[in-house]
Design a protein around this motif. Sequence first.
Motif, short mmCIF file in Angstrom:
data_model
loop_
_atom_site.label_atom_id
_atom_site.label_comp_id
_atom_site.label_asym_id
_atom_site.label_seq_id
_atom_site.Cartn_x
_atom_site.Cartn_y
_atom_site.Cartn_z
N LEU A 98 0.86 -1.19 0.00
CA LEU A 98 0.00 0.00 0.00
C LEU A 98 0.90 1.24 0.00
N THR A 104 1.97 12.89 4.69
CA THR A 104 2.08 14.31 5.03
C THR A 104 2.88 14.53 6.32
N ARG A 105 2.76 13.58 7.25
CA ARG A 105 3.44 13.78 8.54
C ARG A 105 4.97 13.74 8.39
N GLN A 180 -4.91 3.87 -7.07
CA GLN A 180 -6.15 3.95 -6.27
C GLN A 180 -6.97 5.19 -6.65
N GLY A 206 -7.91 6.55 0.91
CA GLY A 206 -7.65 5.68 2.06
C GLY A 206 -7.19 4.30 1.63
N VAL A 236 3.63 0.71 3.46
CA VAL A 236 4.93 1.08 2.92
C VAL A 236 5.90 1.46 4.04
N LYS A 388 6.56 7.28 10.42
CA LYS A 388 5.40 8.16 10.25
C LYS A 388 5.84 9.62 10.24
P1 UTP Z 1 -1.12 6.34 6.85
O1 UTP Z 1 -2.38 6.15 7.55
O2 UTP Z 1 0.12 6.49 7.66
O3 UTP Z 1 -1.29 7.58 5.85
O4 UTP Z 1 -0.94 5.13 5.83
P2 UTP Z 1 -0.24 8.36 4.94
O5 UTP Z 1 -1.04 9.11 3.93
O6 UTP Z 1 0.83 7.46 4.38
O7 UTP Z 1 0.49 9.35 5.93
P3 UTP Z 1 0.02 10.72 6.62
O8 UTP Z 1 -1.07 10.37 7.57
O9 UTP Z 1 -0.40 11.65 5.51
O10 UTP Z 1 1.29 11.18 7.30
C1 UTP Z 1 -0.72 3.79 6.20
C2 UTP Z 1 -0.43 3.02 4.94
O11 UTP Z 1 -1.53 3.08 4.04
C3 UTP Z 1 -1.11 3.63 2.79
C4 UTP Z 1 0.14 4.42 3.10
O12 UTP Z 1 0.92 4.57 1.92
C5 UTP Z 1 0.78 3.55 4.15
O13 UTP Z 1 1.41 2.43 3.57
N1 UTP Z 1 -2.18 4.45 2.23
C6 UTP Z 1 -2.79 5.40 3.00
C7 UTP Z 1 -2.56 4.25 0.93
O14 UTP Z 1 -2.00 3.38 0.21
N2 UTP Z 1 -3.58 5.02 0.43
C8 UTP Z 1 -4.20 5.96 1.17
O15 UTP Z 1 -5.12 6.61 0.65
C9 UTP Z 1 -3.81 6.16 2.49
#
Ligand code: UTP
Length: 410
Positions: A98, A104-105, A180, A206, A236, A388
Amino acid sequence: MNYTEAKAKLDARHQGHLLQFYDSLSDTEQYQLLEQIDALDFHLLDVFSAYQGEKEKSKGLLAPLGALTCQEIQQNQQKFDSAGLDAIRQGKVGAVLLAGGMGTRLGSDKPKGMYNIGLTRPLSIFECLIQNLMQVVDKAGSFVPLFIMTSEKNDEITRDFFEENKYFGYNAEYVHFFVQEMAPAVDEQGKILLEEKGRIATSPNGNGGWFISFARAGLLNLVQREEIEWLNVFAVDNVLQKIADPSFLGATILSGCESGSKVVRKADAQERVGVLCLEDGKPSIVEYYEMTEDMINSREPDGTLSYNYGVILNYLFRTDRLAELMQHELEMHVVHKKVSYIDENGNLIQPEEPNAYKFETLVLDMIHLQENCLAYEVEREKEFAPVKNAHGTDSVDTARELLQRNGIVL
Ligand code: UTP
């Protein structure tokens, strides 16, 4: 959709501001904006209103769910490993990375997987993960099909990165990318945001979106054609995790469960982690903020926490069950995040704090659709190093330290 139709569609939901800069756009930009408006799903605005009224779905009857512990796994190690390796050799196992998130964080504008976690040499998160998977490939003597989910925001750059780096030694024939879907973001008042004068602000919908996008890309057909029975879905950002882990696979297959989840023992009662438990008799993941104080502190007679196992976003799903699950809709979550936008004067605003709401489905909600789920305990020091943030908890710093402790030269 023409301008008049778009205006009528938007006015009906008080979203007319999206056409505010229409006259200043080029023909192509106008066309693209109208296309975006045509595709807009206003159901999300209802989800937002319900969220504001705090009408998020409440939980059913919750009860603890035990796990296969590290000790029990050790006692059966050979049996589990060999069942898992057999399944891999027979081509029954695929893995889904995924990588569609925005990260963003972490604060980097590149895909998270491209982040260089190395200190004395370049070592991207993607390379780290491929090396972890290669360990299994070497043991099994066969490649595991790897499906990589990206979003329209990072697809091209991710594919190019793999290409330029020759797939980090992985066999490219076994790698399949898919993209996605996106969802619009709204401000505090429920107004859809523009990210450019002629473009609605959208973000990936998501990680629960993976399955629909996977099927739409034709990959479910591929899975069925190649008789892949299990998919290991993973994030990831955990650089230490084992992928297509034979022991996890073997234990899940032998348990007769239709899904599996790697879990870690909670560090303490208050740890902010989603726990795997039972909800109305079915497996379910409950976020820490959904737990009552009683649940958080509840203990078993031996003194251990009743809700003791946190998930680390590494799941096993049986593909035949997933195909059936297509009938169910996953719950849409509303999340508060930072989103850059164009204000009413046409200026680009880049907020320092969360200013908007995004709509996401979550892979963890797929667990509740399963009849059962094997909770498989792993040692967090050996398998859980999430990246993160740049610094602090679950950061590049903590992940580097854990990698080094596990003998990885950075
Ligand atoms: P997170 O919930 O940590 O979200 O994703 P994010 O977008 O990577 O990070 P922030 O919150 O903006 O800092 C957990 C996992 O789900 C994947 C991310 O790539 C990570 O492997 N993910 C998240 C997706 O593949 N698609 C999404 O829409 C959201």
